[in-house]
Design an enzyme around this catalytic site. Structure first.
Site, PDB file in Angstrom:
ATOM      1  N   LYS A 146       0.849  -1.191   0.000  1.00 24.39           N
ATOM      2  CA  LYS A 146       0.000   0.000   0.000  1.00 24.39           C
ATOM      3  C   LYS A 146       0.890   1.248   0.000  1.00 24.39           C
ATOM      4  O   LYS A 146       1.809   1.356   0.832  1.00 24.39           O
ATOM      5  CB  LYS A 146      -0.835  -0.008   1.284  1.00 24.39           C
ATOM      6  CG  LYS A 146      -2.300   0.325   1.105  1.00 24.39           C
ATOM      7  CD  LYS A 146      -3.011   0.036   2.421  1.00 24.39           C
ATOM      8  CE  LYS A 146      -4.396   0.587   2.447  1.00 24.39           C
ATOM      9  NZ  LYS A 146      -5.018   0.408   3.754  1.00 24.39           N
TER      10      LYS A 146
HETATM   11  O1  G3P Z   1      -7.822   1.196   5.613  1.00 19.61           O
HETATM   12  C1  G3P Z   1      -8.160   2.494   5.263  1.00 19.61           C
HETATM   13  C2  G3P Z   1      -9.537   2.954   5.683  1.00 19.61           C
HETATM   14  O2  G3P Z   1     -10.458   1.928   5.564  1.00 19.61           O
HETATM   15  C3  G3P Z   1      -9.590   3.729   6.943  1.00 19.61           C
HETATM   16  O3  G3P Z   1     -10.900   3.908   7.444  1.00 19.61           O
HETATM   17  O4  G3P Z   1     -12.449   4.557   9.261  1.00 19.61           O
HETATM   18  O5  G3P Z   1     -10.016   5.184   9.431  1.00 19.61           O
HETATM   19  O6  G3P Z   1     -11.515   6.307   7.793  1.00 19.61           O
HETATM   20  P1  G3P Z   1     -11.240   5.054   8.536  1.00 19.61           P
END
Ligand code: G3P
Length: 221
Positions: A83
């Site tokens: 990533k």
């Molecule tokens: O893995 C990246 C993403 O899914 C992060 O989610 O909830 O931290 O915005 P969030």
């Protein structure tokens, strides 16, 4: 639609992988920090639990260091996807890693222009963050629609898959599926919510109560 789980929690991944419904895993530095443990060991264990892609994120921000980190992460297991963030250096690193046969997930995508660049850089996945856009009053799902449309306009040249990230509730998953997004990466709690419906519980209770009245047992035959 493929379902990835968005967590670095080994116990959760083991439990969800046992359902046979899990197609992959995504992690990020925040999720790794939240769960603790040695990053390499955690990722190695996750890669052994699921056969699908497991995203592990570089933490360098300069292209050469990103590529070096990406190559090192890719050595952990054959199902690693590296990533990288959606920056110029991240795009250059994506191009270089992809040319070396390493799958790349370009993350922190918040616009169609960024998604177009990720595709041109050879990303296997692009990760638009729907929840974080919703959080600032923008329409995260509209972005998914736009990216899916743009990618579909170039079926010969764009093979990048739209991986919907930052999912906050089941409707995000349904809307993404309606738009034709390839993958949803879903927090464990939300993934479990997908099965829940009060009428299912109520209906099952009624079936079981009626069956009980018959005094029969299927396995008794
Ligand atoms: O893995 C990246 C993403 O899914 C992060 O989610 O909830 O931290 O915005 P969030």
């Amino acid at each position: 639609m493929k379902f990835f789980v968005d967590t670095a929690d080994i116990a959760e991944i083991r439990d969800l992988a046992a359902t046979g419904l899990l197609d992959g895993v995504t992690t990020n530095p925040s999720l790794v920090a939240k769960n603790g443990g040695d990053f390499f060991e955690v990722v190695k264990e996750i890669c052994a639990l699921v056969s699908g892609p497991v995203s592990a994120e570089v933490t360098a921000i300069e292209v050469d260091a990103m590529v070096a980190e990406g190559r090192k992460l890719a050595e952990i297991a054959p199902n690693i996807t590296v990533k990288v963030p959606l920056t110029w250096d991240g795009l250059k690193a994506c191009r270089s890693l992809a040319q070396g046969g390493i799958k790349v997930n370009v993350t922190l995508c918040f616009s169609s222009a960024q998604a177009l660049l990720a595709a041109k850089a050879g990303a296997t996945f692009v990760s638009p963050f729907v929840g974080r856009l919703d959080d600032i009053g923008q329409n995260g799902m509209a972005l998914i629609g736009e990216i899916c449309t743009i990618y579909r306009n170039y079926p010969e040249t764009i093979t990048t898959q739209v991986l919907v990230a930052s999912i906050r509730h089941p409707l995000h998953v349904i809307e993404a599926a309606k738009l034709g997004a390839h993958v949803a990466t879903i927090p464990p709690k939300i993934l479990r919510l997908l099965v829940a419906h009060p009428l299912t519980d109520k209906g099952l209770a009624a079936f079981l109560a009626d069956w009980e009245k018959t005094g029969q047992a299927i396995l008794a035959r």
